[in-house]
Enzyme design. Structure first.
Site, short mmCIF file in Angstrom:
data_model
loop_
_atom_site.label_atom_id
_atom_site.label_comp_id
_atom_site.label_asym_id
_atom_site.label_seq_id
_atom_site.Cartn_x
_atom_site.Cartn_y
_atom_site.Cartn_z
N HIS A 14 25.08 37.61 38.54
CA HIS A 14 24.43 37.59 37.23
C HIS A 14 25.17 36.59 36.33
O HIS A 14 26.09 35.89 36.81
CB HIS A 14 24.41 38.99 36.61
CG HIS A 14 25.76 39.68 36.63
ND1 HIS A 14 26.83 39.25 35.88
CD2 HIS A 14 26.21 40.75 37.33
CE1 HIS A 14 27.85 40.02 36.10
NE2 HIS A 14 27.53 40.94 36.98
N GLU A 15 24.77 36.53 35.08
CA GLU A 15 25.35 35.54 34.15
C GLU A 15 26.87 35.64 34.04
O GLU A 15 27.55 34.65 33.77
CB GLU A 15 24.74 35.68 32.75
CG GLU A 15 23.60 34.72 32.46
CD GLU A 15 23.98 33.24 32.53
OE1 GLU A 15 25.15 32.88 32.33
OE2 GLU A 15 23.10 32.43 32.81
N HIS A 62 28.96 36.33 36.53
CA HIS A 62 29.48 35.53 37.65
C HIS A 62 29.25 34.04 37.38
O HIS A 62 30.11 33.21 37.68
CB HIS A 62 28.75 35.91 38.95
CG HIS A 62 28.92 37.33 39.38
ND1 HIS A 62 27.90 38.23 39.35
CD2 HIS A 62 30.00 38.00 39.83
CE1 HIS A 62 28.32 39.40 39.79
NE2 HIS A 62 29.59 39.29 40.09
N GLN A 96 37.04 49.18 49.12
CA GLN A 96 37.26 49.57 47.71
C GLN A 96 36.29 50.66 47.25
O GLN A 96 36.28 51.02 46.09
CB GLN A 96 37.22 48.34 46.79
CG GLN A 96 35.88 47.65 46.66
CD GLN A 96 36.01 46.33 45.92
OE1 GLN A 96 36.49 45.33 46.47
NE2 GLN A 96 35.59 46.27 44.67
N LYS A 147 35.78 41.91 32.11
CA LYS A 147 35.12 43.23 32.08
C LYS A 147 35.91 44.21 32.95
O LYS A 147 36.08 45.36 32.60
CB LYS A 147 33.67 43.16 32.54
CG LYS A 147 32.98 44.51 32.39
CD LYS A 147 31.51 44.44 32.57
CE LYS A 147 31.11 44.52 34.00
NZ LYS A 147 31.43 45.74 34.73
N ASP A 148 36.38 43.71 34.11
CA ASP A 148 37.24 44.53 34.98
C ASP A 148 38.69 44.25 34.59
O ASP A 148 39.45 43.67 35.37
CB ASP A 148 36.97 44.18 36.44
CG ASP A 148 35.55 44.50 36.85
OD1 ASP A 148 35.24 45.68 37.00
OD2 ASP A 148 34.74 43.56 36.98
N SER A 199 26.37 44.20 37.91
CA SER A 199 25.40 44.37 39.00
C SER A 199 24.86 45.80 38.99
O SER A 199 23.75 46.05 39.43
CB SER A 199 26.06 44.07 40.34
OG SER A 199 26.62 42.79 40.32
O1 PAF Z 1 35.09 42.42 41.01
C1 PAF Z 1 34.55 42.45 42.13
O2 PAF Z 1 33.38 42.12 42.30
C2 PAF Z 1 35.36 42.90 43.32
O3 PAF Z 1 36.22 43.94 43.01
C3 PAF Z 1 36.11 41.75 44.02
C4 PAF Z 1 37.16 41.14 43.11
C5 PAF Z 1 35.13 40.68 44.45
C6 PAF Z 1 36.82 42.27 45.27
O4 PAF Z 1 35.93 42.80 46.19
#
Ligand code: PAF
Length: 293
Positions: free
Chosen positions: A42-43, A45, A69, A158-159, A195
């Site tokens: 999305h925008e 990324h 994860q 954001k993360d 997403s």
């Molecule tokens: O932020 C994400 O999309 C994921 O945690 C990453 C960094 C691609 C690792 O899988």
């Protein structure tokens, strides 16, 4: 996102194909920018990719929904995927290479090494309810750093916890990558791009605005000179609590580098939250005094 550069984007699905491309770039002395993603771009990324495009000779995007994860019962199977769309977007944005491996390529039989960081950063905030999440993130990011030989790697603010943890891993393990944090990209009404927003039905989509409203409220209090971080957190929680579809996982104030609790607002205080809207868990945050370092 339309009308940007259009060129061929190579897709590598194996480590051998990837190595072939990366070796050519390295032999030519070109700098490499990595944008790690789980796809369904999305925008948010796109902003990371544009930044990488500006700063590096070559841009590699990884598209890999990393199973390690996700805990059992989380949304690994349901996580949205649309590789063709991702490929088109990468092409428009001038990405040189997409690495799109299968789980077997990343974790072949006999794979047995994980990166386990101490709990002070991985056991707080999202780590309280997702205790194995950051181990999976660190392991895949470390592998991607190694495979890509990236000079620079781009992550969204954001993360914010992920960004702080990746920076620490990069420092602790001397991985030598310049980790670049990029600002949160929002929808016109304020919702942070994610997403996972596709999981929201129209009523939930409306209710989800409570997160960005809480961010705005917190920012306003800081701008008004409030220095009591706990008071700001309480006001944000109170606001979110008024939305019937919202259930707070956490709202906390911490230091944006070591994620230790912050009770007084200083430059670099991270106000972070995770909130369930229906079954969808969304995150949002702001950092005082600018973006993540
Ligand atoms: O932020 C994400 O999309 C994921 O945690 C990453 C960094 C691609 C690792 O899988």
């Amino acid at each position: 996102m339309e009308g940007e550069i259009s060129m061929e984007t190579v897709v590598a699905t194996t480590k051998e194909e990837l190595k072939q491309e990366i070796d050519c770039w390295r032999n030519a002395g070109e700098t490499i920018g990595l944008v790690p993603t789980m796809g369904y771009l999305h925008e948010g990324h796109a902003s990371l990719i544009r930044r990488a495009r500006q700063e590096c000779d070559r841009v590699m995007v990884s598209v890999f929904v990393n199973p390690t994860q996700f805990a059992p019962g989380e949304d690994l199977e349901a996580y949205p995927r649309d590789f063709e769309r991702d490929r088109q977007l990468c092409r428009q944005l001038g990405v040189d290479l997409i690495f799109h491996p299968t789980p077997e390529v990343m974790y072949p039989q006999g794979f047995g090494t994980t990166i386990a960081m101490d709990q002070s950063m991985t056991g707080v905030l999202c780590g309280k309810t997702r205790p194995t999440h950051f181990q999976g993130v660190c392991t895949v990011v470390c592998k991607l750093f190694g495979l890509s030989h990236a000079d620079r790697a781009y992550f969204g603010q954001k993360d914010a916890q992920q960004l702080a943890i990746v920076r620490k891993m990069n420092r602790d393990l001397d991985l030598g990558v310049t980790v670049v944090g990029c600002p949160i990209v929002r929808e016109a009404d304020g919702l942070a791009k994610s997403s996972r927003n596709v999981y929201l039905n129209p009523q939930e989509r409306q209710a989800a605005l409570v997160l960005s409203q809480a961010v705005k409220l917190g920012q306003e209090k800081v701008a008004q000179g409030e220095t009591d971080a706990d008071a700001i957190v309480s006001a944000m929680k109170e606001h979110i609590g008024k939305e019937p579809l919202a259930r707070i996982d956490y709202v906390e104030a911490v230091d944006d580098i070591d994620l230790r609790p912050a009770h007084t607002v200083v430059s670099g205080t991270l106000f972070a939250m995770a909130v369930y809207i229906g079954k969808t868990r969304l995150i949002d945050n702001f950092i005082t005094g600018g973006d993540a370092k």
